[in-house]
Scaffold this motif. Sequence first.
Motif, PDB file in Angstrom:
ATOM      1  N   UNK A 283       0.840  -1.201   0.000  1.00  0.00           N
ATOM      2  CA  UNK A 283       0.000   0.000   0.000  1.00  0.00           C
ATOM      3  C   UNK A 283       0.872   1.247   0.000  1.00  0.00           C
ATOM      4  N   UNK A 284       0.446   2.238  -0.739  1.00  0.00           N
ATOM      5  CA  UNK A 284       1.062   3.549  -0.654  1.00  0.00           C
ATOM      6  C   UNK A 284       0.406   4.320   0.470  1.00  0.00           C
ATOM      7  N   UNK A 285       1.229   4.848   1.375  1.00  0.00           N
ATOM      8  CA  UNK A 285       0.683   5.627   2.481  1.00  0.00           C
ATOM      9  C   UNK A 285       0.532   7.092   2.078  1.00  0.00           C
ATOM     10  N   UNK A 286      -0.147   7.861   2.903  1.00  0.00           N
ATOM     11  CA  UNK A 286      -0.329   9.287   2.652  1.00  0.00           C
ATOM     12  C   UNK A 286      -0.417  10.024   3.978  1.00  0.00           C
ATOM     13  N   UNK A 287      -0.276  11.320   3.934  1.00  0.00           N
ATOM     14  CA  UNK A 287      -0.274  12.128   5.157  1.00  0.00           C
ATOM     15  C   UNK A 287      -1.617  12.080   5.872  1.00  0.00           C
ATOM     16  N   UNK A 288      -2.703  11.814   5.134  1.00  0.00           N
ATOM     17  CA  UNK A 288      -4.039  11.857   5.746  1.00  0.00           C
ATOM     18  C   UNK A 288      -4.583  10.480   6.098  1.00  0.00           C
ATOM     19  N   UNK A 289      -3.730   9.444   6.025  1.00  0.00           N
ATOM     20  CA  UNK A 289      -4.150   8.101   6.419  1.00  0.00           C
ATOM     21  C   UNK A 289      -4.761   7.270   5.320  1.00  0.00           C
ATOM     22  N   UNK A 290      -4.995   7.867   4.138  1.00  0.00           N
ATOM     23  CA  UNK A 290      -5.527   7.095   3.015  1.00  0.00           C
ATOM     24  C   UNK A 290      -4.473   6.121   2.507  1.00  0.00           C
ATOM     25  N   UNK A 291      -4.878   4.883   2.282  1.00  0.00           N
ATOM     26  CA  UNK A 291      -3.971   3.847   1.787  1.00  0.00           C
ATOM     27  C   UNK A 291      -4.426   3.396   0.407  1.00  0.00           C
ATOM     28  N   UNK A 292      -3.488   3.344  -0.529  1.00  0.00           N
ATOM     29  CA  UNK A 292      -3.796   2.911  -1.885  1.00  0.00           C
ATOM     30  C   UNK A 292      -3.108   1.582  -2.155  1.00  0.00           C
ATOM     31  N   UNK A 293      -3.895   0.547  -2.392  1.00  0.00           N
ATOM     32  CA  UNK A 293      -3.318  -0.767  -2.634  1.00  0.00           C
ATOM     33  C   UNK A 293      -2.627  -0.780  -3.996  1.00  0.00           C
ATOM     34  N   UNK A 294      -1.355  -1.225  -4.002  1.00  0.00           N
ATOM     35  CA  UNK A 294      -0.556  -1.243  -5.220  1.00  0.00           C
ATOM     36  C   UNK A 294      -0.488  -2.625  -5.844  1.00  0.00           C
ATOM     37  N   UNK A 295      -0.341  -3.650  -5.004  1.00  0.00           N
ATOM     38  CA  UNK A 295      -0.150  -5.011  -5.506  1.00  0.00           C
ATOM     39  C   UNK A 295      -0.591  -6.003  -4.438  1.00  0.00           C
ATOM     40  N   UNK A 296      -1.125  -7.115  -4.897  1.00  0.00           N
ATOM     41  CA  UNK A 296      -1.494  -8.214  -4.000  1.00  0.00           C
ATOM     42  C   UNK A 296      -1.053  -9.511  -4.658  1.00  0.00           C
TER      43      UNK A 296
END
Length: 404
Positions: free
Chosen positions: A98-111
């Motif tokens: 997951x890519x993290x962000x300053x506001x806590x949103x997580x973006x899944x990159x690979x599984x």
Amino acid sequence: MLSLARAGTAALALGLAQPAAAVLVYVTSYSGTLTSLNLTLAAAEANSTTGPKASIQQLAVNKGCAPQASWLTLDKPNGILYCLDESFGNPNGSLSSYKTSWNGTLTQLKRVETPAGPVYATIYGEGGKGLAVAEYQGASFSSYLKDPESLAVVEQVTWTLPHPGANATRQDTPHPHEVILDPTGKFFLVPDLGSDLVRVFLINQTSLTWAPVDPLVTPPGTGPRHASFVIGDKNQTYMYLTSELANTVTGYEVTYNANNTLSFKQIYEAPSHGAGTVVPAAATVAEVVTSPDHRFVIVTTRSDSTFNITNFDPKNSTQLVSDSITTFSVDHSNGNLTLVQLFPSGGQIPRQFSINKAGTLLGVGQQGSGRAVFINRDVQSGKLTGFAGEIDIAGQVTSVVFDE
């Protein structure tokens, strides 16, 4: 206008509360969720004994690491979070980036799929390019490229037993429960609950491959679970091993041999509550973590029900049953442990906990209570001082990690 650092110093001089500090925290649960929290910690008043209180806000819930999210490993410099999913009853688990962000949103990159039951992951190798994973149910150990877009397999091994171990129910097959690096980063250590071994591997730092060397053999039926290292004040290397089936903490002095192997000399052993204590028969030791200053070793015990604590809900007068956290001080001259404190974990089945870099706060995952609890800690004495805050998380909480 004062900087934040100078403002904090001025506030201390005047006996005032320091500015609040905020940090992101990530929590996994067997409900299949990966939750981002914002924890804002207001500094304690000058006469406080329990420490600061926390305001905890749920920012985001991600269900991509499902159905049973079990472990988190943070690659802070690159802003990547890795999540393991045990996926009970299925032939495979999974590893997600997951890519993290300053506001806590997580973006899944690979599984990607893993062998069954992944429970622990560690970054390793030259430049931190590899990710090693212990797979409990699959009786296997794997490593992957820490490229969040590929997670390609580097190497995998699956083990078998010729016959069940001394505890036939729990030791029917090998059960690797963790993979950690030694302090030099040259070796993997893999506590194997099913085989009564701590398996040891020499790492090729460039190819990221690894080769087995002589393991640490533990007494039959002890069930090694987790380990942690302490570096002594004269550069001694000590390792402390929790054994789930025996409910013990065992200390070893580690020697580095010329033939690229490790030797282990036992220097300490006691129940998880400390020497001379009697722990309930149903109790099982879980996590072991070394404090950032290497002066203390901290251990959680599940299902000991040692404490009854005030309910976190001020409107509810019913006391809560709590398992325990034990703090030991380390004698750097010989590696011996001395009991410092037995403290409530804030819930039941404290499976895993993390300590922040400052050593002032523990985040504890309460699997049996569906709760993440944050506990203040005095760095000098090593003692836990009070609950900073808590938040209910759906399902059974399995890991809590600070984003720092």
